[in-house]
Design an enzyme around this catalytic site. Structure first.
Site, PDB file in Angstrom:
ATOM      1  N   ASP A 100      10.968   5.718  -6.684  1.00  0.00           N
ATOM      2  CA  ASP A 100      11.792   5.089  -5.638  1.00  0.00           C
ATOM      3  C   ASP A 100      12.779   4.197  -6.102  1.00  0.00           C
ATOM      4  OD1 ASP A 100      12.474   4.067  -2.830  1.00  0.00           O
ATOM      5  OD2 ASP A 100      11.230   2.491  -3.523  1.00  0.00           O
TER       6      ASP A 100
ATOM      7  N   ASP B  79      14.954   1.381  -4.444  1.00  0.00           N
ATOM      8  CA  ASP B  79      14.933  -0.226  -3.992  1.00  0.00           C
ATOM      9  C   ASP B  79      13.618  -0.714  -3.873  1.00  0.00           C
ATOM     10  OD1 ASP B  79      17.619   0.198  -1.157  1.00  0.00           O
ATOM     11  OD2 ASP B  79      17.247   1.285  -2.955  1.00  0.00           O
TER      12      ASP B  79
END
Length: 369
Positions: A158, A160
């Site tokens: 991922d 953010d």
């Protein structure tokens, strides 16, 4: 001089470690065969009497090979003897026999000890009991199959709040004066209270008119998550391919790959522009939780990899599907729901702590970086 601690290594049976009421700083613990090597720093009387002892030893350059079906890795900011005593008592109480112990890191601010367990256990239940004990001891306890203690061939990340210490869409909203409104939607989505696709469309609509010029300025200011460069640099050196699988934007993921981090593949959401500004619209397909999982599995198939060679790293509810795909699913500083549902989690250290879960010691990591 009287305030200086005594530094000493004790040689004793593993079971004897729990038999002293004295607590002190723990530097390392190594065990194989009949006796353990226990490095301690203490004031006053020695915690153990009638045992062989010597000066503290330097850390092992490489950890021993993993032969047990399960491993529990303890990551402690400043390890204490009492913490290891409670952990050994916990293992004995559950009937989990400790076959070997290695110290992977023995710094003042970070002690990492891996316990190999000869045990038959049900993973989900065992993981939850480890999480409960970790809270009590103020450490991270990471349970994983022994076979997963190796360098992966493909790692999906991922972006953010995982690779960068920010939620980009929230940062854009702050500049436009709707930060609190958008941040509340983001937080609810990351906790799993809102459907990600629905929340994404809602947030994008609020950002209509944001200029592309400002996006370029923001990209240069995004802070990396602690340990991100060390982890991705280490994986690159070890020959592992890495991918960003993000519900954020390709605009920023491309910048990270170009300027900041060694990343091989990117899959994220595309921003729609008109006359140099965001339209507020969404370009399909949206990269939500299931899309991340599908993409990671697809990349593994394209590279001819079994899922046992694949890991994923994330922090939010939309990462849960991919975290439960491969050999390891490591949640970094996760939301509460993610901590419970991810196979593994690390809360007290940065991203580079994941390297210990591949069976690497500090000496090996330093040689890589």
């Amino acid at each position: 001089m009287g305030d200086q601690p005594t530094s000493q290594e004790f040689h004793l049976p593993l079971a004897q470690i729990t038999q002293t009421p004295l607590d002190c700083s723990l530097r390392y613990l190594d065990f194989s065969g009949d006796y353990a090597r226990l490095g301690l720093e203490y004031h006053g009387a020695a915690p153990f009497e009638d045992t062989t002892s010597c000066a503290l030893a330097p850390p092992a350059r490489e950890a021993a090979a993993v032969t047990a079906p399960w491993c529990v890795t303890m990551l402690a900011p400043a390890a204490r003897l009492a913490q290891v005593q409670q952990l050994l008592t916990f293992f004995a109480g559950h009937g989990w026999a400790v076959s070997a112990v290695d110290t992977l890191a023995q710094r003042r601010e970070r002690t990492v000890i891996r316990f190999q367990l000869d045990a038959e256990l049900e993973f989900a239940a065992a993981k939850h009991t480890c999480l409960q004990l970790a809270e009590k001891l103020d450490v991270d306890l990471v349970l994983q199959p022994g076979s997963s203690q190796r360098v992966p061939a493909l790692a999906g990340f991922d972006m953010d709040s995982t690779l960068i210490d920010a939620e980009v869409i929230d940062e854009l909203a702050k500049i436009t004066g709707i930060g609190e409104q958008v941040a509340a939607i983001t937080e609810a989505a990351m906790r799993g209270e809102l459907d990600f696709r629905q929340s994404f469309r809602k947030r994008m609509a609020l950002l209509r008119g944001f200029s592309e010029r400002r996006l370029a300025e923001i990209a240069t200011q995004l802070p990396l998550k602690d340990g991100a460069d060390k982890l991705l640099g280490g994986l690159r050196a070890l020959g592992c391919k890495t991918a960003i699988l993000s519900g954020g934007f390709t605009y920023f993921a491309d910048y990270l790959r170009r300027e900041r981090l060694p990343v091989d593949f990117i899959h994220a959401n595309q921003l729609e522009f008109e006359h140099g500004a965001l339209t507020g619209g969404v370009i399909e397909p949206i990269v939500d939780g299931m899309r991340k999982r599908e993409l990671l599995q697809q990349m593994a198939e394209e590279q001819g990899l079994e899922l046992e060679r694949v890991i994923a790293v994330g922090d939010g509810a939309n990462d849960i599907p991919m975290l439960n795909l491969g050999a390891l699913g490591i949640a970094i500083h996760p939301k509460p729901k993610v901590r419970l549902e991810a196979p593994q989690s690390i809360e007290r250290f940065g991203l580079d702590a994941a390297l210990y879960l591949f069976g690497l010691s500090d000496q090996q990591i330093e040689n890589l970086i």
